[in-house]
Motif scaffolding. Structure first.
Motif, mmCIF file in Angstrom:
data_model
loop_
_atom_site.group_PDB
_atom_site.id
_atom_site.type_symbol
_atom_site.label_atom_id
_atom_site.label_comp_id
_atom_site.label_asym_id
_atom_site.label_seq_id
_atom_site.Cartn_x
_atom_site.Cartn_y
_atom_site.Cartn_z
ATOM 1 N N GLU A 68 156.453 -63.080 30.869
ATOM 2 C CA GLU A 68 156.165 -63.485 29.496
ATOM 3 C C GLU A 68 155.025 -64.494 29.461
ATOM 4 O OE1 GLU A 68 160.018 -64.963 28.365
ATOM 5 O OE2 GLU A 68 160.683 -62.987 27.723
ATOM 6 N N GLY A 69 153.818 -64.024 29.137
ATOM 7 C CA GLY A 69 152.708 -64.911 28.881
ATOM 8 C C GLY A 69 152.077 -65.590 30.075
ATOM 9 N N GLU A 70 152.429 -65.195 31.272
ATOM 10 C CA GLU A 70 151.853 -65.801 32.466
ATOM 11 C C GLU A 70 150.468 -65.223 32.737
ATOM 12 O OE1 GLU A 70 153.166 -68.122 34.584
ATOM 13 O OE2 GLU A 70 155.021 -68.331 33.446
ATOM 14 N N LYS A 71 149.544 -66.069 33.148
ATOM 15 C CA LYS A 71 148.185 -65.627 33.474
ATOM 16 C C LYS A 71 148.206 -64.578 34.595
ATOM 17 C CE LYS A 71 143.641 -65.759 33.573
ATOM 18 N NZ LYS A 71 142.818 -65.112 32.586
ATOM 19 N N THR A 74 148.980 -61.180 33.131
ATOM 20 C CA THR A 74 147.819 -60.630 32.421
ATOM 21 C C THR A 74 146.772 -60.114 33.396
ATOM 22 O OG1 THR A 74 148.222 -62.145 30.595
ATOM 23 C CG2 THR A 74 146.042 -61.146 30.710
ATOM 24 N N GLN A 77 148.042 -56.904 35.021
ATOM 25 C CA GLN A 77 148.010 -55.784 34.079
ATOM 26 C C GLN A 77 146.579 -55.286 33.873
ATOM 27 O OE1 GLN A 77 150.513 -57.673 30.903
ATOM 28 N NE2 GLN A 77 151.412 -55.614 30.885
ATOM 29 N N GLN A 78 145.628 -56.192 33.769
ATOM 30 C CA GLN A 78 144.229 -55.795 33.599
ATOM 31 C C GLN A 78 143.722 -55.019 34.813
ATOM 32 O OE1 GLN A 78 142.389 -59.600 32.888
ATOM 33 N NE2 GLN A 78 142.804 -59.551 30.688
ATOM 34 N N GLU A 84 154.399 -54.301 31.605
ATOM 35 C CA GLU A 84 155.004 -55.629 31.731
ATOM 36 C C GLU A 84 156.483 -55.571 32.096
ATOM 37 O OE1 GLU A 84 155.813 -58.618 28.333
ATOM 38 O OE2 GLU A 84 153.804 -59.115 29.095
#
Length: 169
Positions: A68-71, A74, A77-78, A84
């Motif tokens: 949840e919202g961790e750099k 992200t 995933q990119q 997620e």
């Protein structure tokens, strides 16, 4: 000193884990936040699974958190396109100084990695640049660097961090 055992955390372990966290903070400055209420820091919402290391009391801890919202989430995933829901965040790893050199950190890591593999989770983490011993452990265990980040904490404070992924099969 007795042998070390790793097991899922129980409510009765939380005070001992909190005391260990305060000890680690005093020697290593980790974590940079959470020591005002260490029991809440150890048992936040979003924990999927957590373990403690026992060696004459609680000497270490590790958790897998929801993504949840961790750099690091992200970034991964990119780079991968991974959903997620299949990502877990390795977090809240600490071992008191007196238990180091007994592979307690590695045992906690391997326990979490085994759990992730058994449950189809890809693990990611972020670690502050200053935590060189943790970085050496992650890299020795095969974690791969995926990018840099800035960890925000406190009243507008920040510190550089590195993000890693565990390349499980």
């Amino acid at each position: 000193m007795a042998d070390t055992s790793i097991r899922p955390i129980e409510d009765a372990d939380v005070p001992g884990a909190a005391a260990a966290l305060i000890d680690v903070h005093s020697t290593d400055g980790y974590p940079v936040e959470g020591v005002d209420d260490p029991e809440a820091w150890i048992t936040p919402p979003g924990v999927l699974k957590a373990w403690v290391a026992h060696r004459d009391g609680v000497v270490g801890h590790i958790a897998i958190m929801k993504a949840e919202g961790e750099k690091a989430v992200t970034l991964w995933q990119q780079q991968s396109g991974e959903d997620e829901s299949r990502i877990g965040v390795l977090a809240r790893l600490f071992v008191v100084r007196s238990a180091r050199k007994h592979a307690v950190g590695e045992s906690l890591m391997r326990t979490a990695m085994d759990y992730a593999e058994e449950n189809g989770l890809r693990l990611v983490l972020d670690v502050m640049d200053k935590d060189e011993a943790a970085i050496r452990l992650y890299e020795r265990l095969g974690w791969q660097f995926i990018g840099g980040a800035t960890h925000q904490f406190g009243d507008g404070q920040q510190i550089p961090a590195k993000c890693y992924v565990w390349p499980a099969s």
